[in-house]
Design an enzyme around this catalytic site. Structure first.
Site, PDB file in Angstrom:
ATOM      1  N   HIS A 142      32.119  53.924  50.586  1.00 50.96           N
ATOM      2  CA  HIS A 142      31.496  54.752  51.625  1.00 50.96           C
ATOM      3  C   HIS A 142      31.826  56.230  51.402  1.00 50.96           C
ATOM      4  O   HIS A 142      30.962  57.094  51.535  1.00 50.96           O
ATOM      5  CB  HIS A 142      32.032  54.371  53.017  1.00 50.96           C
ATOM      6  N   LYS A 157      27.187  41.817  63.936  1.00 54.74           N
ATOM      7  CA  LYS A 157      28.410  41.387  63.267  1.00 54.74           C
ATOM      8  C   LYS A 157      29.555  41.450  64.273  1.00 54.74           C
ATOM      9  O   LYS A 157      29.521  42.238  65.194  1.00 54.74           O
ATOM     10  CB  LYS A 157      28.741  42.325  62.112  1.00 54.74           C
ATOM     11  N   ARG A 169      23.990  49.560  46.189  1.00 53.54           N
ATOM     12  CA  ARG A 169      24.912  48.991  45.212  1.00 53.54           C
ATOM     13  C   ARG A 169      24.144  48.119  44.235  1.00 53.54           C
ATOM     14  O   ARG A 169      23.226  48.546  43.593  1.00 53.54           O
ATOM     15  CB  ARG A 169      26.003  48.184  45.928  1.00 53.54           C
ATOM     16  N   SER A 214      33.048  46.096  52.447  1.00 48.57           N
ATOM     17  CA  SER A 214      34.098  45.975  53.462  1.00 48.57           C
ATOM     18  C   SER A 214      34.557  44.527  53.618  1.00 48.57           C
ATOM     19  O   SER A 214      35.742  44.267  53.852  1.00 48.57           O
ATOM     20  CB  SER A 214      33.597  46.513  54.804  1.00 48.57           C
TER      21      SER A 214
HETATM   22  P1  ADP Z   1      25.750  48.114  57.137  1.00 48.47           P
HETATM   23  O1  ADP Z   1      26.439  47.094  57.965  1.00 48.47           O
HETATM   24  O2  ADP Z   1      24.755  48.949  57.875  1.00 48.47           O
HETATM   25  O3  ADP Z   1      25.263  47.634  55.795  1.00 48.47           O
HETATM   26  P2  ADP Z   1      28.041  49.208  55.822  1.00 48.47           P
HETATM   27  O4  ADP Z   1      29.202  49.788  56.537  1.00 48.47           O
HETATM   28  O5  ADP Z   1      28.230  47.913  55.137  1.00 48.47           O
HETATM   29  O6  ADP Z   1      26.886  49.170  56.858  1.00 48.47           O
HETATM   30  O7  ADP Z   1      27.474  50.264  54.806  1.00 48.47           O
HETATM   31  C1  ADP Z   1      26.959  51.495  55.216  1.00 48.47           C
HETATM   32  C2  ADP Z   1      26.211  52.103  54.065  1.00 48.47           C
HETATM   33  O8  ADP Z   1      27.116  52.358  53.006  1.00 48.47           O
HETATM   34  C3  ADP Z   1      25.135  51.182  53.503  1.00 48.47           C
HETATM   35  O9  ADP Z   1      24.046  51.981  53.075  1.00 48.47           O
HETATM   36  C4  ADP Z   1      25.792  50.546  52.324  1.00 48.47           C
HETATM   37  O10 ADP Z   1      24.842  50.173  51.352  1.00 48.47           O
HETATM   38  C5  ADP Z   1      26.651  51.704  51.841  1.00 48.47           C
HETATM   39  N1  ADP Z   1      27.790  51.230  51.075  1.00 48.47           N
HETATM   40  C6  ADP Z   1      28.811  50.442  51.484  1.00 48.47           C
HETATM   41  N2  ADP Z   1      29.679  50.207  50.482  1.00 48.47           N
HETATM   42  C7  ADP Z   1      29.184  50.868  49.404  1.00 48.47           C
HETATM   43  C8  ADP Z   1      29.588  51.003  48.049  1.00 48.47           C
HETATM   44  N3  ADP Z   1      30.668  50.394  47.567  1.00 48.47           N
HETATM   45  N4  ADP Z   1      28.815  51.734  47.249  1.00 48.47           N
HETATM   46  C9  ADP Z   1      27.702  52.322  47.708  1.00 48.47           C
HETATM   47  N5  ADP Z   1      27.242  52.234  48.950  1.00 48.47           N
HETATM   48  C10 ADP Z   1      27.976  51.512  49.804  1.00 48.47           C
END
Ligand code: ADP
Length: 172
Positions: A25, A49, A100, A138
């Site tokens: 992030h 979630k 990703r 996460s």
């Molecule tokens: P959501 O539950 O909306 O997917 P996340 O907290 O999982 O939210 O992710 C928020 C944003 O950050 C999303 O666009 C996700 O694709 C991006 N993201 C999360 N981890 C990574 C990573 N390792 N590399 C690139 N983008 C990421």
């Protein structure tokens, strides 16, 4: 946002669950600041979630994880409901999402199109992280921490400590 002098401030919105914030992030946030002057990180309250951390905790973990120079250009706010409404209320049109592995693509594409349908003004841009973060999410990080592994390659120290406390509390 600007007072009418100088170039307008380019504002972006980086929404997500951030349960908890990872180095992936933070990588995307850093990249988005090369496109935007300021970024609002919108922390979803967690509708579908069941998050490990409350929205307030997730906001605080992000605040603590940021370097001061980055922190000065970022606002972190919890939000519930439709992202397009939050974007409208904050006068922001650019949504940043991270992309990703291929598996992100279908969901992200659907969501971007739905948001565009709900509000014509919204544009979503997708940024790729550095390759060391391409498989980071996460859920996996929580799994590592839950099993007592070292999470610091994937999250900042404050987040690693917060997960350790959470899981210690849960187990007792
Ligand atoms: P959501 O539950 O909306 O997917 P996340 O907290 O999982 O939210 O992710 C928020 C944003 O950050 C999303 O666009 C996700 O694709 C991006 N993201 C999360 N981890 C990574 C990573 N390792 N590399 C690139 N983008 C990421």
């Amino acid at each position: 946002m600007s007072a009418g002098q100088g170039p307008p401030v380019r504002l972006g919105l980086f929404p997500g669950t951030f349960d908890p914030v990872t180095r992936g992030h933070l990588d995307i946030l850093g990249r988005s600041l090369s496109l935007c002057d300021r970024i609002i990180v919108a922390v979803a309250e967690g509708h579908h979630k069941q998050p490990l951390f409350s929205a307030q905790e997730r906001v605080r973990l992000i605040e603590e994880a940021l370097d001061p120079a980055i922190r000065a250009r970022v606002e972190i706010r919890p939000f519930a409901g439709l992202l397009v409404e939050f974007a409208r209320a904050n006068d922001v049109r650019l949504v940043v999402r991270g992309l990703r592995v291929i598996s992100d693509f279908e969901y992200e594409f659907q969501m971007a199109l739905m948001n565009k349908r709900l509000s014509r003004d919204i544009e979503t841009v997708f940024l790729m992280p550095g390759e060391e973060y391409i498989y980071l999410n996460s859920t996996l990080v929580k799994e590592v921490a839950r099993c007592g592994g070292d999470a610091t390659p994937f999250v900042t120290e404050n987040v690693a400590r917060a997960m350790a406390r959470k899981f210690a509390g849960k187990e007792s």
